[in-house]
Design an enzyme around this catalytic site. Structure first.
Site, PDB file in Angstrom:
ATOM      1  N   PRO A  43      51.094 -47.686  31.634  1.00  8.14           N
ATOM      2  CA  PRO A  43      50.203 -46.974  30.985  1.00  8.14           C
ATOM      3  C   PRO A  43      49.953 -47.617  29.464  1.00  8.14           C
ATOM      4  O   PRO A  43      50.928 -47.932  28.804  1.00  8.14           O
ATOM      5  CB  PRO A  43      50.905 -45.574  30.869  1.00  8.14           C
ATOM      6  N   ASN A  44      48.803 -47.483  28.913  1.00  7.62           N
ATOM      7  CA  ASN A  44      48.259 -47.676  27.506  1.00  7.62           C
ATOM      8  C   ASN A  44      48.290 -49.162  27.396  1.00  7.62           C
ATOM      9  O   ASN A  44      48.034 -49.776  26.157  1.00  7.62           O
ATOM     10  CB  ASN A  44      49.559 -47.144  26.554  1.00  7.62           C
ATOM     11  N   ARG A  69      46.201 -51.728  19.890  1.00  5.55           N
ATOM     12  CA  ARG A  69      47.404 -50.924  19.989  1.00  5.55           C
ATOM     13  C   ARG A  69      48.803 -51.448  19.368  1.00  5.55           C
ATOM     14  O   ARG A  69      49.254 -52.473  19.714  1.00  5.55           O
ATOM     15  CB  ARG A  69      47.934 -50.098  21.363  1.00  5.55           C
ATOM     16  N   TYR A  91      52.867 -55.323  19.678  1.00  4.82           N
ATOM     17  CA  TYR A  91      52.533 -55.716  21.000  1.00  4.82           C
ATOM     18  C   TYR A  91      51.989 -56.842  20.840  1.00  4.82           C
ATOM     19  O   TYR A  91      51.305 -57.538  21.831  1.00  4.82           O
ATOM     20  CB  TYR A  91      51.791 -54.662  21.711  1.00  4.82           C
ATOM     21  N   ASN A 117      55.241 -54.696  34.136  1.00  3.99           N
ATOM     22  CA  ASN A 117      55.374 -54.233  33.002  1.00  3.99           C
ATOM     23  C   ASN A 117      55.133 -52.553  33.243  1.00  3.99           C
ATOM     24  O   ASN A 117      54.070 -52.345  33.082  1.00  3.99           O
ATOM     25  CB  ASN A 117      54.608 -54.761  31.668  1.00  3.99           C
ATOM     26  N   ALA A 160      55.909 -47.273  29.173  1.00  2.00           N
ATOM     27  CA  ALA A 160      56.764 -46.198  29.054  1.00  2.00           C
ATOM     28  C   ALA A 160      57.430 -45.461  30.472  1.00  2.00           C
ATOM     29  O   ALA A 160      58.379 -44.885  30.532  1.00  2.00           O
ATOM     30  CB  ALA A 160      55.856 -44.967  28.568  1.00  2.00           C
ATOM     31  N   GLU A 188      60.952 -57.596  35.781  1.00  3.83           N
ATOM     32  CA  GLU A 188      60.283 -56.531  34.896  1.00  3.83           C
ATOM     33  C   GLU A 188      60.044 -57.253  33.633  1.00  3.83           C
ATOM     34  O   GLU A 188      60.834 -57.996  33.218  1.00  3.83           O
ATOM     35  CB  GLU A 188      61.584 -55.558  34.717  1.00  3.83           C
ATOM     36  N   HIS A 205      58.494 -56.728  29.451  1.00  2.00           N
ATOM     37  CA  HIS A 205      58.245 -56.094  28.268  1.00  2.00           C
ATOM     38  C   HIS A 205      57.732 -56.948  27.174  1.00  2.00           C
ATOM     39  O   HIS A 205      58.493 -57.959  27.016  1.00  2.00           O
ATOM     40  CB  HIS A 205      59.278 -55.116  27.820  1.00  2.00           C
ATOM     41  N   ARG A 211      64.636 -51.123  19.869  1.00  2.00           N
ATOM     42  CA  ARG A 211      63.805 -50.047  19.496  1.00  2.00           C
ATOM     43  C   ARG A 211      64.432 -48.860  19.574  1.00  2.00           C
ATOM     44  O   ARG A 211      65.528 -48.447  19.588  1.00  2.00           O
ATOM     45  CB  ARG A 211      62.379 -50.198  20.073  1.00  2.00           C
TER      46      ARG A 211
HETATM   47  C1  DQA Z   1      56.520 -52.049  26.619  1.00  3.75           C
HETATM   48  C2  DQA Z   1      57.720 -51.244  25.920  1.00  3.75           C
HETATM   49  C3  DQA Z   1      57.798 -49.940  26.408  1.00  3.75           C
HETATM   50  O1  DQA Z   1      58.832 -49.294  25.882  1.00  3.75           O
HETATM   51  C4  DQA Z   1      56.469 -49.199  25.847  1.00  3.75           C
HETATM   52  O2  DQA Z   1      56.511 -47.808  26.347  1.00  3.75           O
HETATM   53  C5  DQA Z   1      55.299 -49.938  26.112  1.00  3.75           C
HETATM   54  C6  DQA Z   1      55.229 -51.344  26.241  1.00  3.75           C
HETATM   55  C7  DQA Z   1      56.374 -53.461  26.273  1.00  3.75           C
HETATM   56  O3  DQA Z   1      55.842 -53.961  26.732  1.00  3.75           O
HETATM   57  O4  DQA Z   1      56.959 -53.930  25.042  1.00  3.75           O
HETATM   58  O5  DQA Z   1      54.168 -49.130  26.473  1.00  3.75           O
HETATM   59  O6  DQA Z   1      56.533 -52.085  27.990  1.00  3.75           O
END
Ligand code: DQA
Length: 149
Positions: A13-14, A21, A26, A76, A79, A100, A102, A109
């Site tokens: 998501p997002n 964003r 990011y 990835n 959240a 995994e 990120h 964080r």
């Molecule tokens: C994320 C880190 C997560 O904590 C966050 O919710 C994201 C992006 C990252 O790529 O750094 O949406 O996965």
């Protein structure tokens, strides 16, 4: 292309908003830019299936699909990594390597980002290296696929 290994790259998501964003966290690259990085990192040695969804159940469906369609899976989870037992369970049902990813380093964080339900189902984790982490993960996945062949 036939006969090449398939690597799924799933984004949660997002991540469709990358580039706009919180770019200080990011980065400025869009998800399309990152997809191009993945294809470049594969160097014609793998077919990349690159997807994004804002829906947890869709991620579960795609992970299940990867059981039969992919030789490695990069995710990835965004959240959902911090909340989803369903993602954990779906990943545990895979026998292919799982990486995994990120962009940021969640360990530096907020406390709610320190727990990952995905890490304990993953072969490895790359975090905090920005978009280049995706390219590194593609290379690692290709290495592992070759080792296992
Ligand atoms: C994320 C880190 C997560 O904590 C966050 O919710 C994201 C992006 C990252 O790529 O750094 O949406 O996965």
């Amino acid at each position: 292309m036939p006969d090449l290994p398939v690597i799924y790259v799933l984004n949660g998501p997002n991540l469709n908003l990358l580039g706009e964003r919180e770019p200080h966290i990011y980065g400025r690259e869009t998800l399309s830019d990152i997809e191009a990085r993945c294809v470049g990192a594969a160097g014609g040695e793998a077919n990349i299936v690159f997807r994004q969804t804002n829906h947890e159940g869709v991620l579960v469906d795609w992970i299940q699909e990867a059981r039969t369609q992919a030789q490695a899976l990069l995710i990835n989870p965004a959240a959902y990594g911090h909340t989803s037992v369903a993602l954990h369970d779906a990943l545990k049902a895979l026998s292919i390597p799982v990486i995994e990813l990120h962009l940021s380093n969640p360990a530096t964080r907020e406390a709610f980002r320190h727990r990952s339900f995905v890490s304990s189902a993953a072969t490895g984790v790359i975090a905090g290296l920005g978009a280049r982490g995706y390219a590194l993960a593609i290379q690692a996945a290709l290495d592992i696929i070759r080792e296992r062949a």
